[in-house]
Enzyme design. Structure first.
Site, PDB file in Angstrom:
ATOM      1  CB  ALA A 103      -0.886  -0.024   1.231  1.00  0.00           C
ATOM      2  N   GLY A 160       0.693  -5.153   0.818  1.00  0.00           N
ATOM      3  CA  GLY A 160      -0.463  -5.227  -0.077  1.00  0.00           C
ATOM      4  C   GLY A 160      -0.122  -5.816  -1.439  1.00  0.00           C
ATOM      5  CD  GLU A 213      -1.918  -7.924   2.650  1.00  0.00           C
ATOM      6  OE1 GLU A 213      -1.787  -6.732   2.303  1.00  0.00           O
ATOM      7  OE2 GLU A 213      -2.294  -8.258   3.785  1.00  0.00           O
ATOM      8  CD  GLU A 234       1.671  -5.721   5.568  1.00  0.00           C
ATOM      9  OE1 GLU A 234       2.505  -6.593   5.894  1.00  0.00           O
ATOM     10  OE2 GLU A 234       0.898  -5.845   4.609  1.00  0.00           O
TER      11      GLU A 234
HETATM   12  N1  CO8 Z   1       4.564   3.219  -0.635  1.00  0.00           N
HETATM   13  C1  CO8 Z   1       4.953   4.388  -1.167  1.00  0.00           C
HETATM   14  N2  CO8 Z   1       6.154   4.556  -1.780  1.00  0.00           N
HETATM   15  C2  CO8 Z   1       6.971   3.488  -1.851  1.00  0.00           C
HETATM   16  C3  CO8 Z   1       6.621   2.229  -1.326  1.00  0.00           C
HETATM   17  C4  CO8 Z   1       5.332   2.110  -0.693  1.00  0.00           C
HETATM   18  N3  CO8 Z   1       4.885   0.943  -0.189  1.00  0.00           N
HETATM   19  N4  CO8 Z   1       7.640   1.369  -1.532  1.00  0.00           N
HETATM   20  C5  CO8 Z   1       8.599   2.061  -2.180  1.00  0.00           C
HETATM   21  N5  CO8 Z   1       8.200   3.327  -2.371  1.00  0.00           N
HETATM   22  C6  CO8 Z   1       8.931   4.431  -3.039  1.00  0.00           C
HETATM   23  C7  CO8 Z   1      10.093   4.906  -2.198  1.00  0.00           C
HETATM   24  O1  CO8 Z   1       9.646   5.833  -1.218  1.00  0.00           O
HETATM   25  C8  CO8 Z   1      10.971   5.515  -3.253  1.00  0.00           C
HETATM   26  O2  CO8 Z   1      10.427   6.779  -3.581  1.00  0.00           O
HETATM   27  P1  CO8 Z   1      11.411   8.085  -3.702  1.00  0.00           P
HETATM   28  O3  CO8 Z   1      12.279   7.774  -4.896  1.00  0.00           O
HETATM   29  O4  CO8 Z   1      10.469   9.220  -3.931  1.00  0.00           O
HETATM   30  O5  CO8 Z   1      12.175   8.154  -2.437  1.00  0.00           O
HETATM   31  C9  CO8 Z   1      10.768   4.611  -4.452  1.00  0.00           C
HETATM   32  O6  CO8 Z   1       9.541   3.924  -4.220  1.00  0.00           O
HETATM   33  C10 CO8 Z   1      11.860   3.578  -4.616  1.00  0.00           C
HETATM   34  O7  CO8 Z   1      11.968   2.877  -3.395  1.00  0.00           O
HETATM   35  P2  CO8 Z   1      13.362   2.665  -2.625  1.00  0.00           P
HETATM   36  O8  CO8 Z   1      14.294   3.780  -2.921  1.00  0.00           O
HETATM   37  O9  CO8 Z   1      13.050   2.383  -1.188  1.00  0.00           O
HETATM   38  O10 CO8 Z   1      13.878   1.341  -3.369  1.00  0.00           O
HETATM   39  P3  CO8 Z   1      14.870   0.253  -2.778  1.00  0.00           P
HETATM   40  O11 CO8 Z   1      15.207  -0.644  -3.932  1.00  0.00           O
HETATM   41  O12 CO8 Z   1      15.981   0.872  -2.036  1.00  0.00           O
HETATM   42  O13 CO8 Z   1      13.991  -0.588  -1.705  1.00  0.00           O
HETATM   43  C11 CO8 Z   1      12.034  -1.771  -0.949  1.00  0.00           C
HETATM   44  C12 CO8 Z   1      12.933  -1.371  -2.150  1.00  0.00           C
HETATM   45  C13 CO8 Z   1      12.827  -2.719  -0.017  1.00  0.00           C
HETATM   46  C14 CO8 Z   1      10.852  -2.494  -1.531  1.00  0.00           C
HETATM   47  C15 CO8 Z   1      11.624  -0.514  -0.155  1.00  0.00           C
HETATM   48  O14 CO8 Z   1      11.116   0.457  -1.070  1.00  0.00           O
HETATM   49  C16 CO8 Z   1      10.549  -0.769   0.868  1.00  0.00           C
HETATM   50  O15 CO8 Z   1      10.848  -1.298   1.924  1.00  0.00           O
HETATM   51  N6  CO8 Z   1       9.295  -0.369   0.557  1.00  0.00           N
HETATM   52  C17 CO8 Z   1       8.191  -0.484   1.496  1.00  0.00           C
HETATM   53  C18 CO8 Z   1       7.695  -1.893   1.599  1.00  0.00           C
HETATM   54  C19 CO8 Z   1       6.594  -1.977   2.637  1.00  0.00           C
HETATM   55  O16 CO8 Z   1       6.762  -1.683   3.786  1.00  0.00           O
HETATM   56  N7  CO8 Z   1       5.407  -2.426   2.176  1.00  0.00           N
HETATM   57  C20 CO8 Z   1       4.245  -2.576   3.020  1.00  0.00           C
HETATM   58  C21 CO8 Z   1       3.397  -1.351   2.991  1.00  0.00           C
HETATM   59  S1  CO8 Z   1       2.024  -1.449   4.130  1.00  0.00           S
HETATM   60  C22 CO8 Z   1       0.881  -2.363   3.307  1.00  0.00           C
HETATM   61  O17 CO8 Z   1       1.085  -2.800   2.205  1.00  0.00           O
HETATM   62  C23 CO8 Z   1      -0.418  -2.590   3.995  1.00  0.00           C
HETATM   63  C24 CO8 Z   1      -1.429  -3.267   3.076  1.00  0.00           C
HETATM   64  C25 CO8 Z   1      -2.759  -3.419   3.745  1.00  0.00           C
HETATM   65  C26 CO8 Z   1      -3.582  -2.166   3.657  1.00  0.00           C
HETATM   66  C27 CO8 Z   1      -4.669  -2.129   4.690  1.00  0.00           C
HETATM   67  C28 CO8 Z   1      -6.018  -2.474   4.167  1.00  0.00           C
HETATM   68  C29 CO8 Z   1      -7.119  -2.312   5.170  1.00  0.00           C
END
Ligand code: CO8
Length: 261
Positions: free
Chosen positions: A69, A112, A115, A135
């Site tokens: 998400a 997400g 999921e 998460e």
């Molecule tokens: N949301 C928003 N932006 C994101 C997300 C995300 N989930 N993941 C990555 N990005 C963005 C980064 O902020 C970055 O943006 P910017 O260039 O502007 O800084 C860009 O994408 C590239 O990401 P990274 O520089 O971090 O790339 P890396 O290769 O270094 O890392 C990762 C890749 C490991 C995937 C890292 O980006 C990461 O950890 N991302 C977050 C993963 C995460 O925590 N996901 C879970 C989110 S919570 C969720 O999904 C809940 C779902 C249920 C919803 C509830 C329903 C009721």
């Protein structure tokens, strides 16, 4: 084939009986926001309703399938709004799609994103794919089915491991655990997904939809209820022209010509 609608956050292509939906926000690793939800569920519903489509592929542009998400959108979300609007409940519309959906997981499938992949019927993974429910690192928990579908797919031990530690698992572990059906070379991922989709597209659409319905029923019923449901679906399949054609073709040693009737 008909021409699909265009959307803000996804690309949709129809070719040879297959609808391919590509999450297309690579700069944010295809993070899922409300527009993505509306776009994906609308495109999938359109493909389901379009007679020229017989199978659907869901994949991501760039190095992620979807990294979860959209944390930037979610950061300011408060309880009252999320609860009142039943935030993200709309993803369940994907489960109403009757045609088979193949998730071609090209990279990160986190939170997400994992999921969403699990809402598909067949998951295939590039050898570069990474799965996880991180998460917990954000002080929350899975909210789109991670605690439920992941547990059913890979069992309590691994689901607890992934959801409590937030660690990622690679494609090989995902296949070993039963989350994905096949792991393929990264460059061959779409080709493999298309080959699976083409195989499914060559079958009777009624039969493939019944298979999907019956297998999914296994997650909702007791064994006896599920067996009875499957048997009744089988009985129903005897009322179709495709059953007559499929069995006649076998006996006459020729390819069946299914008409979805
Ligand atoms: N949301 C928003 N932006 C994101 C997300 C995300 N989930 N993941 C990555 N990005 C963005 C980064 O902020 C970055 O943006 P910017 O260039 O502007 O800084 C860009 O994408 C590239 O990401 P990274 O520089 O971090 O790339 P890396 O290769 O270094 O890392 C990762 C890749 C490991 C995937 C890292 O980006 C990461 O950890 N991302 C977050 C993963 C995460 O925590 N996901 C879970 C989110 S919570 C969720 O999904 C809940 C779902 C249920 C919803 C509830 C329903 C009721």
């Amino acid at each position: 084939m008909s021409t699909p609608a265009t959307y803000e956050t996804i690309l949709v292509e129809y070719a040879e009986g297959i609808a391919t939906i590509t999450l297309n926000r690579p700069d944010s690793l295809n993070a899922l926001n409300l527009t993505v939800l509306e776009d994906v569920t609308a495109a999938a519903a359109d493909a389901d309703a379009d007679d020229s489509v017989r199978a659907i592929i869901l994949t991501g542009a760039g190095k992620a399938f979807a990294a979860g998400a959209d944390i930037k959108q979610m950061a300011s979300l408060d309880f009252a709004t999320a609860y009142r609007k039943n935030w993200f409940a709309g993803w369940s519309r994907l489960s109403d799609v009757s045609k088979p959906i193949i998730a071609a997981v090209n990279g990160f499938a986190l939170g997400g994103g994992c999921e969403l992949a699990m809402m598909a019927d067949i998951l295939i993974a590039s050898e570069k794919a990474k799965f996880g429910q991180p998460e917990i690192n954000l002080g929350v928990l899975p909210g789109m089915g991670g605690s439920q579908r992941l547990t059913r797919a890979i069992g309590k031990a691994k689901a607890m491991d992934l959801c409590l530690t937030g660690r990622m698992m690679d494609a090989e572990e995902a296949e070993r655990s039963g989350l994905v059906a096949r792991v393929v070379a990264h460059d061959a991922l779409l080709e493999e997904a298309e080959s699976i989709a083409a195989t499914i597209a060559s079958k009777s659409l009624i039969a493939s939809s019944m298979v999907k319905e019956a297998v999914n029923a296994a997650f909702e019923t007791t064994l006896q209820q599920g067996l009875s449901y499957e048997r009744r679906l089988f009985h129903s399949s005897l009322a179709t022209n495709d059953q007559s054609e499929g069995m006649a073709a076998f006996i006459e040693k020729r390819k069946p010509d299914f008409t979805d009737s």
